[in-house]
Design an enzyme around this catalytic site. Structure first.
Site, PDB file in Angstrom:
ATOM      1  N   GLU A 264      32.964  52.378  41.468  1.00 13.99           N
ATOM      2  CA  GLU A 264      33.897  53.500  41.358  1.00 13.99           C
ATOM      3  C   GLU A 264      33.126  54.809  41.324  1.00 13.99           C
ATOM      4  O   GLU A 264      32.035  54.876  40.743  1.00 13.99           O
ATOM      5  CB  GLU A 264      34.741  53.378  40.091  1.00 13.99           C
ATOM      6  CG  GLU A 264      35.656  52.171  40.041  1.00 13.99           C
ATOM      7  CD  GLU A 264      36.508  52.165  38.792  1.00 13.99           C
ATOM      8  OE1 GLU A 264      37.621  52.721  38.831  1.00 13.99           O
ATOM      9  OE2 GLU A 264      36.047  51.635  37.774  1.00 13.99           O
ATOM     10  N   HIS A 288      38.564  40.632  36.446  1.00 18.75           N
ATOM     11  CA  HIS A 288      38.641  40.739  37.911  1.00 18.75           C
ATOM     12  C   HIS A 288      37.521  39.964  38.608  1.00 18.75           C
ATOM     13  O   HIS A 288      37.775  39.118  39.469  1.00 18.75           O
ATOM     14  CB  HIS A 288      38.553  42.207  38.353  1.00 18.75           C
ATOM     15  CG  HIS A 288      39.574  43.111  37.726  1.00 18.75           C
ATOM     16  ND1 HIS A 288      40.843  42.692  37.424  1.00 18.75           N
ATOM     17  CD2 HIS A 288      39.516  44.415  37.357  1.00 18.75           C
ATOM     18  CE1 HIS A 288      41.513  43.706  36.897  1.00 18.75           C
ATOM     19  NE2 HIS A 288      40.725  44.751  36.841  1.00 18.75           N
TER      20      HIS A 288
END
Length: 813
Positions: A264, A288
Site C-alpha cells: 500500500e 488475507h
C-alpha cells in the site's frame, strides 16, 4: 415468457391440424406445466436482508452496492427481496443517509441507463432504514417482516443479517437476533461477520464460543473480502481446470518459492487507534494473506465445487504450517507513524510506538508436497506502489547455448517460469492471471475471462507482458458483490469457519507474542525507502539485506545491537562461563558443539549428543540446521536428556520439538536417532513397561562407558535441570541411569537421564537465556553442592568439562 408461449403455440397449431383429437389433452397438460413453473418460481420465497451498521463507511463504499448487485443478479429468478438498513443513527438521519447512498448506486456497463434507472428505483422501493437498539426493536422488525409476508402472500425463504459493526457489539446483537428475530420454521438464517475476529487465539476462541451460544456453525459467514477478489477466487478453479498441466509441477520438486504480497502507498493516518491495537500482521497477514496461502498450498479436492471438501482441505493446510519464530520475520515502521499516534491518541512527546506497519514473514509447510519451499508473505503501508499478487516461481534447471536476444518466450526454458494471480492495481491496473508462455497455455472459462491485449513497454516481474499468457475478467466485480452473492447461495467455502479461524490464530499467536517487544526498522516511506526493506532468507531465517542506517535509529535510549559487544569469557561456579547477546551466544555454542563433534568423530568414529527440550535450545537447533553444513551428522547419534510423558507426535513432546526444528532439516541416519520410550503398549510412562530401563540398556549398548560426548542442559527458574526437580528426588543419586520423575507443572510425568549419568559425560554445556533466569542465576552462583534443593548445583562431570553459556539478560539482568 411471452415469446416462448408464442413459439409453442405455432408448433402446436401445425401438429394439431393433423391430430385434432389430442388438442384438448395437450392444452390441459401445457397449462398444468406452465402453472407449475410459475408456482415453482413463487415458491422460491422471500429473502429479508438486514444490514447492521448501514450508515457506516464500509456500507457506504461497498455493501449497499453489493446488495444492489445481488438484486440485479437475482431479480426475476423466483425470489422476492426486502432490504433493511439498520444502525444506532436516528431514524431521520439514517433515512437521509441511506436515500443519498441509494441514489449513487450504479449498474454494470452492459446495462442500459434507462434499465438501470428502472431497477434502481425498484431497489429503492424495497429498501428502508430503521433504528435497531433493543431486543424490542428486533422483535418489531421480525413482526414487520412477518406482516409483509402475510400481506403479500409470500413464503419466507430466509434472512441475512450483515454485521458491519465492531466486534464488541456482536454479542448483544446476536442475543437479540436469536431471541427475537429468527425466521420461522423451514426458513434459513445467515449471519455475516466482519473482521477482526479476535486479537489472538484466546480472544478469538472467546468470541467464537460466545457466538456459538446463539448461532449454529452453518449459520455464520465470516468475511475475508480478499476471498471475493476475482484473481484470488480464481486460484482453486484455475488449479482444477488445469490439473493435467499442473499435477507434475505443483510441488517442491518444481516450485522454487511462492510470494504472497500486498503493498500500500497510503499510511495509517486517521486509523492509528485501530493500528496500535492490531498492526500489519493482524490486519493483513493473519487473515488475507494466510487465506490465500491455503488456497495455493492445500491439496486439491476431487470436487472443488464441494464447500465441505474445500474447507476440509484448507484446514489440513493450516495444520501443516510449520511453527514460526522471531527469526521468521522482519518488521518495519514508517518514520512518521509514531508522530501520528502521538497526535491522534494524545500520547506524550517521549512516546515511540513498537507497532509494525511493514512485515515480511517466511513460512514453510511440513508436508511432502511443499517441504523446503519458502512461502514469502509481505505487506506494508507507505510503500512505493499499491499492488497485490500471488506469484508462484518455478525452478529453472535449463541452460541455453544461444544468447538471450535469441530466446523465444514460448520456447526457451531459460526464461523465468511463473504463474501470477494479479489481485489488482500496480502496473497492470486490474485483476489478471498470468502464465509464462514457456510453461503451458492455460484454460480459463471464456465466458468470464478474456485474453489481455499486449501493451508494449509494460514489464511485469522483470519480463514484458508478451512473455505471458495473460487473462483478465470479462466483467470486473467488486469483492463484496461476489461474496454477498455467495452468502445468498450458501457457498461456505468462500468464508472462514470457526475451526479454520482458530487454526490460523494458533499459527500466528506465538510469533506475535515473541515480537511484542521488538523494535521495528524505521523507513522514510514511498520511493525513498530504496533498498532499506529488502530482505533475504537462509533456511528458516529471514533478515534485512542492508544494515540499519544510523540516522534512522531512534534517539537516546535505543537498545544496543549485538555487534556492539564482544563475547565475554569468565567463570561461574568455578567453571568456564561464556556470555553474549543471544544471537552471538547461540552462534558460539553451535560452533563449540560442531568442534566437539568433529574431534569425537576423528577420534572414535562417532559423536553421541544428548539434548534437552524446551524453548531455549530452539534457536540452537535452527542454527545447527541452517548454518553448519560441515557438521558430521552421518556419524552423530542424537539422544534426549528428558522427555514429557506424552505421545511423541504431541506438540509438547521434546522429541517433536527436536523433529520440527532440527531433524527434518538435516541428514542423520534414522537408526542414529534415539527418542525416549515413554509411550509403550498404548500407555505413557507405566512402571511395568520398564521404558526407563530400556533406554538405559540402549545407552549402555551404544555409548562407550555410557559417557556421552556432549550433554546439553538448561536451567529452570526453580533450579531444576533436565527433568530433575527439587520436589522429586528421583534421579539425583543412585545407580539408575534413566528414571521416571514428577514435574510440578503439566504434564507431570517425565522421563530423565539421572544426575550420575549426566556427570559421566565428557562435556556438559548449560544454556541459560532470558531475563526471567536472572534471579535463579544469581541464587545458584552463591549455593554449594545442594542437588536435592537445587538440582542444577549437582551437575559436575566427574572427568569431563562443564561450560556455562549465558546471555546478558540472564547473567546481568
Amino acid at each position: 415468457m411471452k415469446s416462448a408461449l408464442t413459439a409453442l403455440g405455432m408448433l402446436a397449431e401445425l401438429y394439431f391440424k393433423r391430430r385434432p383429437g389430442c388438442w384438448k389433452m395437450l392444452a390441459v397438460a401445457v397449462c398444468m406445466v406452465l402453472l407449475a413453473g410459475l408456482q415453482a418460481q413463487d415458491l422460491q420465497g422471500h429473502v429479508s436482508v438486514i444490514l447492521l451498521g448501514a450508515t457506516g463507511d464500509l456500507a457506504k463504499k461497498y455493501l449497499w452496492q453489493g446488495l444492489f448487485q445481488l438484486y440485479l443478479d437475482e431479480v426475476g429468478k423466483g425470489y422476492s427481496f426486502s432490504f433493511h438498513g439498520a444502525a444506532l443513527t436516528s431514524t431521520k438521519q439514517g433515512q437521509e443517509f441511506v436515500a443519498k447512498v441509494l441514489e449513487s448506486l450504479s449498474c454494470p456497463e452492459d446495462v442500459a441507463p434507462e434499465r438501470c434507472a428502472e431497477l434502481r428505483g425498484r431497489f429503492q422501493q424495497r429498501s428502508q432504514y430503521r433504528r435497531l437498539r433493543t431486543s424490542e426493536d428486533y422483535m418489531a422488525l421480525s413482526k414487520d417482516i412477518e406482516a409483509q409476508l402475510q400481506h403479500e402472500g409470500l413464503r419466507e425463504a430466509g434472512r441475512i443479517f450483515y454485521f458491519s459493526v465492531p466486534p464488541f457489539a456482536y454479542a448483544d446483537i446476536a442475543r437479540s437476533i436469536n431471541s427475537s428475530c429468527r425466521p420461522g420454521p423451514g426458513a434459513w438464517l445467515r449471519v455475516v461477520l466482519e473482521k477482526p475476529f479476535g486479537h489472538d487465539r484466546l480472544s478469538a476462541q472467546q468470541l467464537a464460543t460466545e457466538l456459538r451460544s446463539f448461532f449454529q456453525e452453518e449459520e455464520m459467514y465470516r468475511v475475508d473480502h480478499y476471498l471475493g477478489k476475482q484473481a484470488v477466487a480464481q486460484i482453486l478453479p484455475f488449479r482444477d481446470q488445469n490439473r493435467k498441466a499442473l499435477d507434475g509441477l505443483w510441488n517442491r520438486h518444481h516450485v522454487e518459492r511462492v510470494e504472497i504480497i500486498m503493498k500500500e502507498t497510503v499510511d495509517a493516518e486517521g486509523r492509528t487507534g485501530f493500528y496500535e491495537e492490531y498492526g500489519v500482521i493482524r490486519d493483513v497477514l493473519q487473515n488475507h494473506l494466510t487465506e490465500i496461502l491455503t488456497l495455493v498450498a492445500m491439496e486439491l479436492p476431487y470436487n472443488v465445487s464441494s464447500s465441505e471438501a474445500v474447507l476440509r482441505h484448507k484446514l489440513q493446510a493450516f495444520q501443516a504450517l510449520r511453527g514460526l519464530h522471531k527469526d521468521s520475520a522482519v518488521l518495519g515502521q514508517y518514520q512518521a507513524y509514531s508522530g501520528q499516534v502521538r497526535r491522534e491518541q494524545q500520547k506524550p512527546d517521549s512516546f515511540h510506538s513498537l507497532t509494525p506497519t511493514f512485515a515480511g514473514i517466511l513460512v514453510h509447510m511440513d508436508n511432502l508436497r511443499w517441504e523446503g519451499v519458502p512461502f514469502i508473505l509481505m505487506s506494508g503501508k507507505a510503500l512505493d506502489e499499491r499492488v497485490g499478487y500471488v506469484r508462484i516461481l518455478f525452478r529453472n534447471q535449463a541452460y541455453c547455448a544461444q544468447t538471450e536476444t535469441r530466446w523465444v518466450a514460448d520456447q526457451s526454458q531459460c526464461l523465468p517460469r511463473q504463474i501470477v494471480f494479479y489481485i489488482g492495481h500496480g502496473e497492470l491496473g486490474s485483476p489478471a492471471v498470468l502464465v509464462s508462455r514457456n510453461l503451458f497455455r492455460p484454460f480459463l472459462p471464456s465466458g468470464s475471462w478474456k485474453e489481455v491485449e499486449d501493451r508494449p513497454g509494460l514489464r511485469l516481474f522483470g519480463r514484458p507482458l508478451s512473455d505471458f499468457y495473460a487473462y483478465s475478467p470479462v466483467r470486473e466485480q467488486d469483492a463484496y458483490s461476489v461474496l454477498i452473492s455467495h452468502i445468498f447461495h450458501g457457498r461456505k467455502d468462500s468464508f472462514i469457519t470457526t475451526e479454520n479461524l482458530l487454526a490460523s490464530w494458533a499459527f500466528w499467536t506465538p510469533l506475535l507474542d515473541s515480537l511484542a517487544h521488538e523494535a521495528p526498522r524505521l523507513y522514510p516511506g514511498g520511493a525513498e525507502n530504496g533498498h532499506l526493506l529488502d530482505f533475504e532468507f537462509t533456511g528458516t531465517q529471514l533478515r534485512f539485506s542492508q544494515q540499519q542506517p544510523e540516522q534512522l535509529v531512534p534517539g537516546p535510549g535505543s537498545a544496543p545491537s549485538p555487534s556492539d559487544f564482544q563475547v565475554l569469557q569468565s567463570k561461574y561456579r568455578d567453571s568456564p562461563l561464556i556470555s553474549a547477546w543471544p544471537e552471538e551466544l547461540i552462534a558460539k555454542l553451535a560452533d563449540d558443539i560442531e568442534a566437539t563433534a568433529m574431534r569425537a568423530v576423528r577420534r572414535f568414529g562417532e559423536f553421541h549428543l544428548a539434548l534437552s527440550g524446551g524453548s531455549s535450545p530452539v534457536p540452537l537447533f535452527q542454527q545447527l540446521a541452517t548454518r553448519h553444513y560441515g557438521f558430521p551428522w552421518a556419524h552423530t547419534h542424537l539422544w534426549l536428556v528428558d522427555e514429557r510423558c506424552v505421545p511423541l507426535r504431541d506438540p509438547e513432546s521434546n522429541f517433536q520439538g527436536l523433529q520440527a526444528h532440527l531433524l527434518q532439516h538435516i541428514r542423520v541416519p534414522y537408526y542414529n536417532v534415539h527418542p525416549m520410550p515413554v509411550h509403550l503398549h498404548q500407555r505413557l510412562c507405566a512402571e511395568e513397561d520398564q521404558g526407563a530401563q530400556m533406554y538405559a540398556s540402549e545407552i549402555s549398548a551404544l555409548v562407550t562407558n555410557s559417557s556421552f560426548d556432549l550433554v546439553l542442559l538448561g536451567m529452570g527458574t526453580d533450579g531444576h535441570t533436565a527433568s530433575l526437580f527439587p520436589q522429586s528426588p528421583a534421579g539425583l543419586e543412585g545407580p539408575q541411569p534413566v528414571v521416571l520423575t514428577r514435574s510440578p507443572s503439566k504434564p507431570h510425568q517425565r522421563m530423565s537421564l539421572s544426575l550420575p549419568l549426566i556427570n559421566r559425560a565428557r562435556k556438559v554445556a548449560i544454556l541459560v537465556m532470558g531475563r526471567m533466569k536472572r534471579e535463579i542465576t544469581l541464587l545458584v552462583s552463591r549455593v554449594g553442592h545442594e542437588p536435592k534443593k537445587w538440582p542444577i548445583s549437582g551437575v559436575l562431570p566427574s572427568s569431563g568439562q562443564l561450560v556455562w553459556y549465558m546471555d546478558y539478560e540472564a547473567f546481568l539482568g
